[in-house]
Design an enzyme around this catalytic site. Structure first.
Site, PDB file in Angstrom:
ATOM      1  N   LYS A  34       3.571  -3.834  -6.112  1.00 28.82           N
ATOM      2  CA  LYS A  34       3.160  -2.780  -5.189  1.00 28.82           C
ATOM      3  C   LYS A  34       2.800  -1.528  -5.979  1.00 28.82           C
ATOM      4  O   LYS A  34       3.578  -1.072  -6.821  1.00 28.82           O
ATOM      5  CB  LYS A  34       4.294  -2.470  -4.212  1.00 28.82           C
ATOM      6  N   ASP A  61      -0.107   0.426  -1.535  1.00 25.74           N
ATOM      7  CA  ASP A  61       0.727   1.110  -0.523  1.00 25.74           C
ATOM      8  C   ASP A  61       0.345   2.589  -0.469  1.00 25.74           C
ATOM      9  O   ASP A  61       1.075   3.447  -0.959  1.00 25.74           O
ATOM     10  CB  ASP A  61       2.202   0.916  -0.932  1.00 25.74           C
ATOM     11  N   LYS A  63      -0.682   3.999   2.561  1.00 24.42           N
ATOM     12  CA  LYS A  63      -0.385   4.464   3.933  1.00 24.42           C
ATOM     13  C   LYS A  63      -1.470   5.403   4.469  1.00 24.42           C
ATOM     14  O   LYS A  63      -1.196   6.563   4.797  1.00 24.42           O
ATOM     15  CB  LYS A  63       0.983   5.154   3.981  1.00 24.42           C
ATOM     16  N   PHE A  64      -2.676   4.885   4.589  1.00 25.38           N
ATOM     17  CA  PHE A  64      -3.789   5.727   5.051  1.00 25.38           C
ATOM     18  C   PHE A  64      -3.546   6.221   6.478  1.00 25.38           C
ATOM     19  O   PHE A  64      -3.075   5.480   7.348  1.00 25.38           O
ATOM     20  CB  PHE A  64      -5.104   4.945   5.019  1.00 25.38           C
ATOM     21  N   HIS A  65      -3.891   7.476   6.729  1.00 24.84           N
ATOM     22  CA  HIS A  65      -3.739   8.085   8.064  1.00 24.84           C
ATOM     23  C   HIS A  65      -4.764   9.207   8.163  1.00 24.84           C
ATOM     24  O   HIS A  65      -4.596  10.282   7.570  1.00 24.84           O
ATOM     25  CB  HIS A  65      -2.318   8.638   8.213  1.00 24.84           C
ATOM     26  N   ASP A  66      -5.862   8.961   8.900  1.00 29.35           N
ATOM     27  CA  ASP A  66      -6.944   9.952   8.983  1.00 29.35           C
ATOM     28  C   ASP A  66      -7.812   9.552  10.165  1.00 29.35           C
ATOM     29  O   ASP A  66      -7.428   8.674  10.953  1.00 29.35           O
ATOM     30  CB  ASP A  66      -7.723   9.935   7.644  1.00 29.35           C
ATOM     31  N   ILE A  67      -8.982  10.142  10.298  1.00 25.85           N
ATOM     32  CA  ILE A  67      -9.856   9.745  11.399  1.00 25.85           C
ATOM     33  C   ILE A  67     -10.337   8.304  11.166  1.00 25.85           C
ATOM     34  O   ILE A  67     -10.358   7.823  10.022  1.00 25.85           O
ATOM     35  CB  ILE A  67     -11.054  10.714  11.559  1.00 25.85           C
ATOM     36  N   PRO A  68     -10.662   7.600  12.248  1.00 23.25           N
ATOM     37  CA  PRO A  68     -10.983   6.166  12.123  1.00 23.25           C
ATOM     38  C   PRO A  68     -12.022   5.859  11.055  1.00 23.25           C
ATOM     39  O   PRO A  68     -11.826   4.938  10.246  1.00 23.25           O
ATOM     40  CB  PRO A  68     -11.501   5.805  13.527  1.00 23.25           C
ATOM     41  N   THR A 121      11.335   5.133   7.346  1.00 23.47           N
ATOM     42  CA  THR A 121      12.796   4.972   7.449  1.00 23.47           C
ATOM     43  C   THR A 121      13.526   6.258   7.070  1.00 23.47           C
ATOM     44  O   THR A 121      14.722   6.387   7.322  1.00 23.47           O
ATOM     45  CB  THR A 121      13.292   3.809   6.562  1.00 23.47           C
ATOM     46  N   GLN A 191      18.914   4.048  -0.654  1.00 24.24           N
ATOM     47  CA  GLN A 191      18.603   3.257   0.540  1.00 24.24           C
ATOM     48  C   GLN A 191      19.844   3.210   1.427  1.00 24.24           C
ATOM     49  O   GLN A 191      20.941   2.909   0.962  1.00 24.24           O
ATOM     50  CB  GLN A 191      18.176   1.827   0.160  1.00 24.24           C
ATOM     51  N   ARG A 212      13.855  -0.658  -7.660  1.00 22.06           N
ATOM     52  CA  ARG A 212      14.839  -0.403  -8.719  1.00 22.06           C
ATOM     53  C   ARG A 212      15.758  -1.567  -9.083  1.00 22.06           C
ATOM     54  O   ARG A 212      16.074  -1.700 -10.276  1.00 22.06           O
ATOM     55  CB  ARG A 212      15.649   0.855  -8.352  1.00 22.06           C
TER      56      ARG A 212
END
Ligand code: C5P
Length: 235
Positions: A34, A61, A63-68, A121, A191, A212
């Site tokens: 990853k 990894d 984690k895309f987050h934006d306009i479509p 999380t 964790q 780890r």
């Protein structure tokens, strides 16, 4: 032949040199890897070529987050770079996820897995309330995972504690990718809710993200081999 192990080793290192050094101590027959925001931001896309050249399947990894449109294009570029798995935030909404799934379908011969992150999380109920969500984390995870499924995602990232519930709600084919995995006897670190690899697989997880316990071990390949053996993975 693709990797038979469900283990994905998180290469959480500050430099490309350190991550490549670790990758060379692992084995693409025994795990996938990853690449997260820290490594990708420092190394750039060349890290993907380097790891592919070593034979590894890569979970990108970011984690895309934006306009479509922006997320769909980013997902498409990731798939063209040949990554095995890429992810977006389910809270970006249906149109963002559908646009991403459609972008992948338009690429010839691609089989990149498109996964959504539900609730981080690190967020508890009071954090959710502060951003305007009056639900328990579990209720919100369920809602976002259902939305992800109906928006064309292949699966979600979730805590192994949520795997049994999501597996029964959304079906066994919906891919569950779970971090927070600790082999028996390894340090818990930061964790909070952990499971062993065997417990997580029994709960319905498909892939296990381990950082780890493997990367900080004196003998990473020994921990990896032992974890695969505990899972009964035939290599
Ligand atoms: O070292 P450790 O096994 O705790 O690493 C877990 C990896 O999974 C890290 O890369 C961490 O960022 C990631 N992760 C997580 N919890 C989430 C999502 C991702 O630990 N909810």
């Amino acid at each position: 032949m693709s990797c038979q192990s469900p283990i994905v080793v998180a290469l959480d290192f500050p430099t490309m040199a350190q991550s490549i050094e670790m990758a060379k101590r692992l084995d693409p027959k025994l795990c996938r890897v990853k690449v997260g925001k820290e490594l990708f931001t420092t190394a750039g896309p060349v890290i993907l070529d380097e790891l592919h050249n070593l034979g590894f399947d890569i979970f990108l990894d970011l984690k895309f987050h934006d306009i479509p449109n922006t997320v769909a294009n980013a997902v498409s570029v990731a798939a063209k770079a040949g990554v095995w798995m890429v992810n977006v935030h389910a809270s970006g909404g249906r149109r963002m996820m559908e646009a991403s799934a459609n972008a992948l379908q338009q690429l010839p011969d691609q089989n990149t897995l498109l996964i959504a992150v539900t609730v981080l999380t690190s967020m508890d109920q009071s954090d959710l309330l502060e951003v305007g969500i009056d639900l328990t984390p579990e209720q919100h995870v369920k809602r976002l995972a259902s939305l992800a499924k109906s928006s064309g995602m292949d699966g979600v990232v979730c805590s192994a504690q949520e795997s049994a519930m999501l597996s029964s709600e959304l079906g066994k084919d919906f891919v569950l990718v779970t971090p927070g995995i600790r082999p028996v006897g390894s340090a818990q670190g930061d964790q909070k809710r952990i499971m062993t690899p065997a417990q997580a697989m029994a709960a319905g997880s498909h892939y296990l993200v381990m950082g780890r316990p493997i990367t900080q071990a004196d003998d990473p390949i020994a921990v990896l081999t032992q974890s695969n053996q505990d899972l009964g993975v035939a290599i």
